[in-house]
Design a protein around this motif. Structure first.
Motif, PDB file in Angstrom:
ATOM      1  N   LYS A   1       0.821  -1.205   0.000  1.00 26.07           N
ATOM      2  CA  LYS A   1       0.000   0.000   0.000  1.00 26.07           C
ATOM      3  C   LYS A   1       0.861   1.264   0.000  1.00 26.07           C
ATOM      4  CE  LYS A   1      -4.093   0.128   1.837  1.00 26.07           C
ATOM      5  NZ  LYS A   1      -5.258   0.078   2.744  1.00 26.07           N
ATOM      6  N   MET A   2       1.789   1.317  -0.958  1.00 26.12           N
ATOM      7  CA  MET A   2       2.622   2.501  -1.172  1.00 26.12           C
ATOM      8  C   MET A   2       2.020   3.409  -2.239  1.00 26.12           C
ATOM      9  SD  MET A   2       5.415   2.563   0.728  1.00 26.12           S
ATOM     10  CE  MET A   2       4.410   2.043   2.085  1.00 26.12           C
ATOM     11  N   ASN A   3       0.731   3.250  -2.526  1.00 26.23           N
ATOM     12  CA  ASN A   3       0.128   3.873  -3.700  1.00 26.23           C
ATOM     13  C   ASN A   3      -0.309   5.320  -3.476  1.00 26.23           C
ATOM     14  OD1 ASN A   3      -1.740   2.420  -1.951  1.00 26.23           O
ATOM     15  ND2 ASN A   3      -3.355   3.028  -3.351  1.00 26.23           N
TER      16      ASN A   3
ATOM     17  N   CYS B   1      -5.661   2.868  -6.362  1.00 26.58           N
ATOM     18  CA  CYS B   1      -5.913   1.499  -5.911  1.00 26.58           C
ATOM     19  C   CYS B   1      -6.659   1.612  -4.593  1.00 26.58           C
ATOM     20  CB  CYS B   1      -4.600   0.752  -5.716  1.00 26.58           C
ATOM     21  SG  CYS B   1      -4.799  -0.793  -4.785  1.00 26.58           S
ATOM     22  N   ILE B   2      -7.775   0.915  -4.479  1.00 28.00           N
ATOM     23  CA  ILE B   2      -8.578   0.997  -3.264  1.00 28.00           C
ATOM     24  C   ILE B   2      -8.492  -0.286  -2.441  1.00 28.00           C
ATOM     25  CG2 ILE B   2     -10.146   2.739  -4.177  1.00 28.00           C
ATOM     26  CD1 ILE B   2     -12.139   0.478  -4.806  1.00 28.00           C
ATOM     27  N   ALA B   3      -7.509  -1.132  -2.762  1.00 25.52           N
ATOM     28  CA  ALA B   3      -7.247  -2.343  -1.979  1.00 25.52           C
ATOM     29  C   ALA B   3      -8.493  -3.204  -1.814  1.00 25.52           C
ATOM     30  CB  ALA B   3      -6.670  -1.966  -0.603  1.00 25.52           C
TER      31      ALA B   3
ATOM     32  N   THR C   1     -10.643  -2.933 -10.460  1.00 24.48           N
ATOM     33  CA  THR C   1     -11.926  -2.291 -10.200  1.00 24.48           C
ATOM     34  C   THR C   1     -11.926  -0.837 -10.628  1.00 24.48           C
ATOM     35  OG1 THR C   1     -12.502  -3.764  -8.372  1.00 24.48           O
ATOM     36  CG2 THR C   1     -13.513  -1.587  -8.359  1.00 24.48           C
ATOM     37  N   THR C   2     -10.873  -0.116 -10.324  1.00 21.52           N
ATOM     38  CA  THR C   2     -10.881   1.323 -10.590  1.00 21.52           C
ATOM     39  C   THR C   2     -10.392   1.684 -11.984  1.00 21.52           C
ATOM     40  OG1 THR C   2      -8.688   1.555  -9.570  1.00 21.52           O
ATOM     41  CG2 THR C   2     -10.609   1.883  -8.148  1.00 21.52           C
TER      42      THR C   2
END
Length: 660
Positions: free
Chosen positions: A301-303, A346-348, A366-367
């Motif tokens: 989650k470095m986004n 990115c929404i994980a 998804t996104t």
């Protein structure tokens, strides 16, 4: 040009490899290989898009060094010289844009699946892998087989260099073969490859030394290190740091800190409810111990550019990012141009993990509906712009409106409520990252100048008055029918009303239906203080959720003290303030219930049905829950499909003439 995050864009060096920035595209399975492991044009397109978007280092999926190590039908391979030409095409495409190209060498070990390789998996020891269904039962390798696997890594490295790779990654994480040797939980050997930490690390060290000797000093050698297995008896941080020092002795150029195994998935791929930078603390301790001996990077989650910049400021040399580049190939270019708000987030949501890891499909996003299908989904200007009416301001409608406007269509979006986002705003209460997608789409609609009408109840007459060339019905879901016998002694509401209802510690709520939406609603109610009973007629919770998400949701629900789960149970009667329950022909009564909520939803398709009858020539595209209640991934895919079809249609003359 502005530089919002100069640290990310500061040139860096890994071994002899010079990079244009401090952010690496980390390896990630994408499901774009042929059955024999060769690359497809879709994979080349995927990699080239990230290079064109400015990624300093573009990296392949894990490339199998032998078919026995293949855990996916559509994974990549480097087991044979016949793989070199395809990988060389990838290298050429990446180098064309000035990026460096990396190949990760991979062997699944105990995580392998015999229904993919048609052979029994092998590993350090015969420790079953129970992180998938069916479970895997590997056999312990002989010393001769271990020597052979070491040589296969070396051969794979030679092929990678022959294909044009600038960097080679070794996957020493997530329970795959190398990390299975290092972990005392999965290595129970008593020979020279087991027992003490030094002997458990010998397999990894032999591979590193062999690869370095084969490729020489000019190829960067990167090693993914499990800093923790997050399993009792597994690798811990102290032992991982010792391994990192041993690898530094063997001329590794970078340690990429990761963690978790597929039996502790909640750590190895963190979801929308978890904070950014889950492994940063471990990476800082690894870096503090190693000092300047070897470069250190960290993944997970470095986004978010601000998060990544903060991590670099703490002394980490590089950040590595997989899912963020998966969502937006132009991540780096947008940072460089000061367009952070335009980064597709990115929404994980873990759809990528589900599609490939558990379903063996190409890994979409998804996104970003264009991910993994860059050539087909490329947005171009339509040859004949249309007037497009989008009905519904959830993510399906928003995505359709954005893509249609980018294609040059004249777009108008109508939302009956007072804000955009639809059900995702509700889901974001338990999965906060989801809100980022709504924010991104809202910004894109404003930038594109899409006209938005709030408080608009669209009917057939309004459609006729607007005279569009096409309608996108993104009308979402509505409450389903009530099937239960009940009086008015207990207040009741549908799923949507439950989110807006005031709730406190005095509330005792029966929620009928434990599907994905129902489970998330129960979590929201319980976190606001209510006691919740989920009454699910089936045998399990969240049966409609994607598998990875299902595990997370059911874990949260079952672990919450304010939620009681009753499966194989039905509500039979609500009368005189009591709820009568039935399970396997046994009956019980629940007293003191303050509210009954049903999770049942159906497609809100009234407008689409009416238009089909009254305006049969008008192209009407149903998307998202307006077609069928599903998750966000299908909503955005539907939206992209609809816009592509609109670009192909001819103009309906009857609407231009004022309706039928």
């Amino acid at each position: 040009m502005t530089l919002d995050n100069p640290g990310l864009l500061t040139p860096g060096r890994i071994g002899a490899m010079e990079l244009s920035g401090r952010i690496l595209q980390a390896p990630m399975s994408r499901g774009l290989g042929n059955r024999d492991g060769s690359v497809t044009q879709r994979f080349i397109d995927f990699c080239e898009a990230r290079a064109a978007g400015g990624a300093p280092l573009v990296t392949t999926d894990g490339a199998n060094i032998d078919n026995l190590g293949n855990s996916h039908r559509s994974g990549l391979s480097i087991h044979d010289d016949s793989m070199i030409p395809g990988l060389a095409r990838v290298a050429e495409a990446v180098h064309r844009h000035g990026s460096k190209f990396g190949i990760e060498l991979f062997f699944s070990g105990r995580v392998g699946r015999q229904w993919v390789s048609f052979r029994q998996p092998v590993s350090a020891s015969a420790v079953p892998y129970v992180g998938a269904v069916p479970a895997s039962y590997p056999r312990e390798m002989s010393v001769e087989e271990i020597e052979h696997l070491i040589d296969l890594h070396v051969q794979g490295a030679r092929r990678a260099v022959a294909a044009g790779a600038d960097a080679i990654w070794l996957h020493g994480g997530h329970g795959y073969l190398i990390s299975a040797f290092i972990s005392p939980l999965t290595n129970q050997r008593t020979d020279q490859f087991g027992g003490t930490l030094e002997r458990r690390a010998e397999f990894a060290r032999r591979i590193v030394r062999g690869v370095r000797e084969a490729v020489g000093p000019d190829i960067a050698l990167l090693y993914r290190l499990n800093a923790m297995d997050y399993r009792p008896g597994g690798t811990d941080l102290d032992s991982a740091i010792e391994v990192a020092h041993l690898l530094a002795d063997d001329s590794v150029d970078l340690i990429d800190v990761t963690g978790g195994t597929y039996e502790s998935k909640e750590y190895s791929m963190q979801d929308a409810s978890q904070p950014h930078g889950g492994f940063v603390g471990n990476a800082l301790k690894v870096k503090a111990s190693l000092g300047d001996r070897v470069k250190v990077s960290v993944v997970q989650k470095m986004n978010d550019p601000e998060v990544a910049e903060f991590v670099l400021a703490q002394g980490i040399d590089f950040v590595s990012m997989a899912r963020g580049f998966h969502a937006d190939p132009d991540f780096v270019r947008k940072v460089r141009e000061g367009r952070r708000a335009d980064i597709i987030p990115c929404i994980a949501c873990l759809r990528c993990l589900d599609l490939f890891g558990l379903q063996g499909q190409p890994v979409g996003c998804t996104t970003n509906p264009g991910t993994s299908d860059e050539r087909r989904r490329r947005i171009g200007i339509a040859p004949r712009p249309r007037r497009v009416l989008v009905v519904g301001g959830g993510v399906a409608g928003m995505e359709a409106a954005v893509r249609a406007a980018r294609s040059g269509h004249e777009v108008e979006l109508h939302e009956r409520g007072s804000r955009l986002g639809g059900q995702v705003l509700l889901a974001a209460r338990t999965a906060p990252d989801f809100q980022k997608f709504v924010g991104y789409l809202t910004g894109q609609l404003a930038e594109l100048g899409v006209r938005i009408e709030f408080g608009s109840e669209v009917d057939v007459e309004l459609v006729r008055a607007k005279a569009p060339d096409a309608v996108v019905c993104a009308t979402g879901a509505k409450p389903g029918p009530w099937f239960w016998t009940m009086d008015d002694s207990i207040p009741r509401s549908d799923l949507f009303g439950a989110y807006s209802a005031p709730v406190g510690a005095e509330d005792r709520i029966v929620l009928i239906g434990g599907d994905w939406r129902g489970s998330m609603t129960a979590l929201d109610l319980a976190r606001r203080g209510a006691q919740v009973w989920i009454v699910e007629p089936g045998m399990e919770l969240a049966s409609d959720a994607p598998p990875a998400t299902k595990g997370r949701v059911t874990g949260l629900v079952n672990g919450h003290p304010g939620i009681t789960v009753l499966v194989e149970t039905t509500v039979e009667l609500v009368a005189d303030g009591a709820v009568t329950l039935q399970s396997r022909d046994e009956y019980s009564a629940l007293e003191g219930v303050t509210r009954i909520v049903t999770a049942e939803v159906v497609a809100a398709n009234d407008l689409a049905e009416a238009l089909a009858v009254l305006e049969p020539e008008l192209p009407v595209h149903r998307v998202g829950d307006g077609l069928r209640p599903r998750d966000m991934y299908f909503a955005t895919q539907d939206a992209a499909d609809a816009v592509e079809l609109i670009g192909l249609q001819s103009t309906p003359q009857h609407i231009r003439a004022g309706g039928s």
